[in-house]
Motif scaffolding. Sequence first.
Motif, PDB file in Angstrom:
ATOM      1  N   ALA A  43      53.778  32.288  32.654  1.00  0.00           N
ATOM      2  CA  ALA A  43      52.903  33.445  32.888  1.00  0.00           C
ATOM      3  C   ALA A  43      51.668  33.017  33.677  1.00  0.00           C
ATOM      4  O   ALA A  43      51.157  33.794  34.499  1.00  0.00           O
ATOM      5  N   GLU A  44      51.179  31.798  33.465  1.00  0.00           N
ATOM      6  CA  GLU A  44      49.958  31.340  34.159  1.00  0.00           C
ATOM      7  C   GLU A  44      50.144  31.408  35.674  1.00  0.00           C
ATOM      8  O   GLU A  44      49.223  31.745  36.410  1.00  0.00           O
ATOM      9  N   TYR A  45      51.344  31.056  36.142  1.00  0.00           N
ATOM     10  CA  TYR A  45      51.605  31.066  37.583  1.00  0.00           C
ATOM     11  C   TYR A  45      51.533  32.508  38.120  1.00  0.00           C
ATOM     12  O   TYR A  45      50.903  32.777  39.143  1.00  0.00           O
ATOM     13  N   VAL A  46      52.138  33.417  37.384  1.00  0.00           N
ATOM     14  CA  VAL A  46      52.116  34.834  37.787  1.00  0.00           C
ATOM     15  C   VAL A  46      50.666  35.333  37.771  1.00  0.00           C
ATOM     16  O   VAL A  46      50.218  36.034  38.683  1.00  0.00           O
TER      17      VAL A  46
ATOM     18  N   ALA B 282      40.909  40.160  44.030  1.00  0.00           N
ATOM     19  CA  ALA B 282      39.683  39.719  44.702  1.00  0.00           C
ATOM     20  C   ALA B 282      39.468  40.486  46.005  1.00  0.00           C
ATOM     21  O   ALA B 282      40.295  41.301  46.405  1.00  0.00           O
ATOM     22  N   GLY B 283      38.357  40.174  46.670  1.00  0.00           N
ATOM     23  CA  GLY B 283      38.106  40.752  48.000  1.00  0.00           C
ATOM     24  C   GLY B 283      36.834  41.567  48.020  1.00  0.00           C
ATOM     25  O   GLY B 283      36.627  42.428  47.164  1.00  0.00           O
ATOM     26  N   TYR B 284      35.987  41.289  48.990  1.00  0.00           N
ATOM     27  CA  TYR B 284      34.756  42.052  49.190  1.00  0.00           C
ATOM     28  C   TYR B 284      35.143  43.463  49.603  1.00  0.00           C
ATOM     29  O   TYR B 284      36.003  43.633  50.471  1.00  0.00           O
ATOM     30  N   GLY B 285      34.546  44.465  48.973  1.00  0.00           N
ATOM     31  CA  GLY B 285      34.872  45.847  49.348  1.00  0.00           C
ATOM     32  C   GLY B 285      35.663  46.578  48.280  1.00  0.00           C
ATOM     33  O   GLY B 285      35.946  47.762  48.435  1.00  0.00           O
ATOM     34  N   ARG B 286      36.020  45.871  47.190  1.00  0.00           N
ATOM     35  CA  ARG B 286      36.740  46.565  46.119  1.00  0.00           C
ATOM     36  C   ARG B 286      35.770  47.411  45.304  1.00  0.00           C
ATOM     37  O   ARG B 286      34.560  47.169  45.304  1.00  0.00           O
ATOM     38  N   GLY B 287      36.299  48.377  44.550  1.00  0.00           N
ATOM     39  CA  GLY B 287      35.463  49.245  43.713  1.00  0.00           C
ATOM     40  C   GLY B 287      35.213  48.608  42.355  1.00  0.00           C
ATOM     41  O   GLY B 287      35.626  47.465  42.098  1.00  0.00           O
ATOM     42  N   THR B 288      34.581  49.363  41.462  1.00  0.00           N
ATOM     43  CA  THR B 288      34.224  48.805  40.148  1.00  0.00           C
ATOM     44  C   THR B 288      35.444  48.644  39.236  1.00  0.00           C
ATOM     45  O   THR B 288      35.381  47.936  38.254  1.00  0.00           O
ATOM     46  N   ARG B 289      36.565  49.281  39.574  1.00  0.00           N
ATOM     47  CA  ARG B 289      37.758  49.160  38.731  1.00  0.00           C
ATOM     48  C   ARG B 289      38.141  47.694  38.555  1.00  0.00           C
ATOM     49  O   ARG B 289      38.550  47.257  37.486  1.00  0.00           O
ATOM     50  N   MET B 290      38.013  46.925  39.625  1.00  0.00           N
ATOM     51  CA  MET B 290      38.438  45.527  39.567  1.00  0.00           C
ATOM     52  C   MET B 290      37.517  44.678  38.686  1.00  0.00           C
ATOM     53  O   MET B 290      37.854  43.581  38.307  1.00  0.00           O
ATOM     54  N   GLU B 291      36.326  45.242  38.366  1.00  0.00           N
ATOM     55  CA  GLU B 291      35.452  44.532  37.420  1.00  0.00           C
ATOM     56  C   GLU B 291      35.936  44.761  35.990  1.00  0.00           C
ATOM     57  O   GLU B 291      35.676  43.967  35.099  1.00  0.00           O
ATOM     58  N   ILE B 292      36.636  45.888  35.790  1.00  0.00           N
ATOM     59  CA  ILE B 292      37.132  46.208  34.448  1.00  0.00           C
ATOM     60  C   ILE B 292      38.430  45.449  34.176  1.00  0.00           C
ATOM     61  O   ILE B 292      38.618  44.860  33.120  1.00  0.00           O
ATOM     62  N   GLU B 293      39.312  45.458  35.166  1.00  0.00           N
ATOM     63  CA  GLU B 293      40.633  44.855  34.968  1.00  0.00           C
ATOM     64  C   GLU B 293      40.569  43.331  35.118  1.00  0.00           C
ATOM     65  O   GLU B 293      39.812  42.822  35.932  1.00  0.00           O
ATOM     66  N   ASN B 294      41.345  42.657  34.294  1.00  0.00           N
ATOM     67  CA  ASN B 294      41.512  41.211  34.444  1.00  0.00           C
ATOM     68  C   ASN B 294      43.009  40.982  34.244  1.00  0.00           C
ATOM     69  O   ASN B 294      43.449  40.643  33.151  1.00  0.00           O
ATOM     70  N   ASP B 295      43.768  41.232  35.311  1.00  0.00           N
ATOM     71  CA  ASP B 295      45.212  41.359  35.168  1.00  0.00           C
ATOM     72  C   ASP B 295      45.881  40.089  34.635  1.00  0.00           C
ATOM     73  O   ASP B 295      45.692  39.003  35.180  1.00  0.00           O
ATOM     74  N   GLU B 296      46.650  40.310  33.587  1.00  0.00           N
ATOM     75  CA  GLU B 296      47.458  39.214  33.038  1.00  0.00           C
ATOM     76  C   GLU B 296      48.817  39.786  32.675  1.00  0.00           C
ATOM     77  O   GLU B 296      48.895  40.832  32.025  1.00  0.00           O
ATOM     78  N   ALA B 297      49.862  39.090  33.094  1.00  0.00           N
ATOM     79  CA  ALA B 297      51.217  39.573  32.818  1.00  0.00           C
ATOM     80  C   ALA B 297      51.772  38.886  31.581  1.00  0.00           C
ATOM     81  O   ALA B 297      51.565  37.687  31.377  1.00  0.00           O
ATOM     82  N   GLU B 298      52.484  39.679  30.783  1.00  0.00           N
ATOM     83  CA  GLU B 298      53.236  39.090  29.686  1.00  0.00           C
ATOM     84  C   GLU B 298      54.698  39.092  30.106  1.00  0.00           C
ATOM     85  O   GLU B 298      55.203  40.123  30.574  1.00  0.00           O
ATOM     86  N   ILE B 299      55.348  37.935  29.964  1.00  0.00           N
ATOM     87  CA  ILE B 299      56.786  37.887  30.290  1.00  0.00           C
ATOM     88  C   ILE B 299      57.539  38.273  29.018  1.00  0.00           C
ATOM     89  O   ILE B 299      57.441  37.597  27.995  1.00  0.00           O
ATOM     90  N   ILE B 300      58.281  39.383  29.130  1.00  0.00           N
ATOM     91  CA  ILE B 300      58.942  39.942  27.937  1.00  0.00           C
ATOM     92  C   ILE B 300      60.364  39.408  27.787  1.00  0.00           C
ATOM     93  O   ILE B 300      60.903  39.348  26.699  1.00  0.00           O
ATOM     94  N   SER B 301      61.011  39.072  28.896  1.00  0.00           N
ATOM     95  CA  SER B 301      62.422  38.675  28.816  1.00  0.00           C
ATOM     96  C   SER B 301      62.812  37.817  30.017  1.00  0.00           C
ATOM     97  O   SER B 301      62.069  37.725  30.992  1.00  0.00           O
TER      98      SER B 301
ATOM     99  N   PRO C  43      67.687  39.739  33.465  1.00  0.00           N
ATOM    100  CA  PRO C  43      66.531  40.430  34.044  1.00  0.00           C
ATOM    101  C   PRO C  43      65.217  39.966  33.418  1.00  0.00           C
ATOM    102  O   PRO C  43      65.127  39.762  32.210  1.00  0.00           O
ATOM    103  N   ILE C  44      64.219  39.794  34.279  1.00  0.00           N
ATOM    104  CA  ILE C  44      62.895  39.375  33.811  1.00  0.00           C
ATOM    105  C   ILE C  44      62.008  40.613  33.773  1.00  0.00           C
ATOM    106  O   ILE C  44      61.816  41.278  34.797  1.00  0.00           O
ATOM    107  N   ALA C  45      61.505  40.923  32.576  1.00  0.00           N
ATOM    108  CA  ALA C  45      60.590  42.062  32.444  1.00  0.00           C
ATOM    109  C   ALA C  45      59.170  41.531  32.257  1.00  0.00           C
ATOM    110  O   ALA C  45      58.944  40.585  31.494  1.00  0.00           O
ATOM    111  N   LEU C  46      58.249  42.137  33.001  1.00  0.00           N
ATOM    112  CA  LEU C  46      56.842  41.725  32.897  1.00  0.00           C
ATOM    113  C   LEU C  46      56.003  42.944  32.546  1.00  0.00           C
ATOM    114  O   LEU C  46      56.247  44.033  33.081  1.00  0.00           O
ATOM    115  N   PHE C  47      55.027  42.751  31.678  1.00  0.00           N
ATOM    116  CA  PHE C  47      54.130  43.851  31.309  1.00  0.00           C
ATOM    117  C   PHE C  47      52.692  43.447  31.617  1.00  0.00           C
ATOM    118  O   PHE C  47      52.249  42.370  31.221  1.00  0.00           O
TER     119      PHE C  47
END
Length: 403
Positions: free
Chosen positions: A32-35, A44-63, A74-78
């Motif tokens: 998961a760390e690689y994903v 990232a990126g200059y010009g993004r809105g405040t949403r990206m300050e709220i989100e800290n995307d991390e995927a869970e590998i389910i299968s 099949p690999i499921a990610l959440f």
Amino acid sequence: MREFRFTTAGESHGKGLVAIVEGVVAGLPLEAEYVNKELKRRQAGYGRGTRMEIENDEAEIISGVRYGLTIGSPIALFIPNRDWQNWQEIMSVAPVEKEAEPITHPRPGHADLAGVTKYNLKDIRPIMERASARETAARVAAGAIAKRFLQQFGIVIHSHTLAVGEHRLEGVRTIDWGQVEVSLLRCADAELEREMMAAIDKARADGDTLGGVFELIAIGVPVGLGSHVGWERRLDGRIAQAIMSINAVKGVEIGSGFALARLSGSQAHDIIEPNPSLATAENEATRQSLPWRHASNRAGGIEGGMSNGEEIVIRAAVKPIATLANPLPSIDLRSGEMAVAHCERSDVCVVPAAGVIGEAMLAIVLTDACLDKFGGDNLKETLTNYHNYLNRILLGENELSNN
Ligand SMILES: Cc1cc2nc3c(=O)[nH]c(=O)nc-3n(C[C@H](O)[C@H](O)[C@H](O)COP(=O)(O)O)c2cc1C
């Protein structure tokens, strides 16, 4: 049917995003760390809105992964949406007593008008939720698996920002990818980056938005991915569809693209010549090289719908974001009267993030093309087929040279 397939689900402010990836060979190391590293790059990126300050995307590998290795299923990610807690009422799955006020002022340049008409909805919200590029987090997660697969073949994909608005990187230059990774705009030129940032600041202050161009470069792609024999097998066509499918992308160029149209044939095409490094020694390094090379790469690494052994170079035009803080005129769909377009929290410029999404989409197409060419259900099997193929080319054991 594609060898490497994926589908995504999820709304921008729903509980989260899902990616289901099929066709991944068994035996591929995956954590998961690689994903998550790839997901961070998209945010990232200059010009993004405040949403990206709220989100800290991390995927869970389910299968589909056991003890750090893919198992062929099949690999499921959440990827949970952290903002969901603020939207549980508005995006409730279950019926609620008092529904949110419907949005009825479509934004010019967005999916709102066509979507609400086609799906016969009384509220634009469901269209906005799925047309949002939040969905591309799931694509980047799927693309991370493809990138990990391609690494086994020595294939690496980079992206950088070529232009923001009118500010454009001119001339041919060697890109310092380390510099691009630390640049706020994924721009290889620090001075140009300052100009781009000032333009974004101005657009933000004016309640406006900016588009631009990103470039993708895939290094180490073997000759012969894709095929000339049918329209749906052409690598250029497959790449163009995948890149064009990214939200807000309105143009895709391969190699010199549109500029080729102005050149004569003798100026446009890349001369084929013997590879001088092969003439020297019988060492391992020379065995990595093809017996020939192109003197230039205006074709962008694809001829006749097949990779030709050079770097694959793709450019994509990103239109300015359609949600404007200073909104354009529109209509109220209920009354039919003139109104101003809907506006809510939004990005100002997304070119760097679009480049990272482009990397993911290109990785997915190249993975599919590799599986198409080399087959195999297990990574070792696929790699053996790949090395047999390479040996045939590198050692000159082909029909032509045996004649
Ligand atoms: C990384 C990324 C972030 C985006 N963020 C926004 C946004 O905050 N607001 C918005 O209106 N559009 C945003 N977009 C663009 C919309 O998703 C896109 O313009 C919309 O789907 C309609 O464009 P289309 O005609 O290309 O589908 C973003 C696109 C990308 C690639």
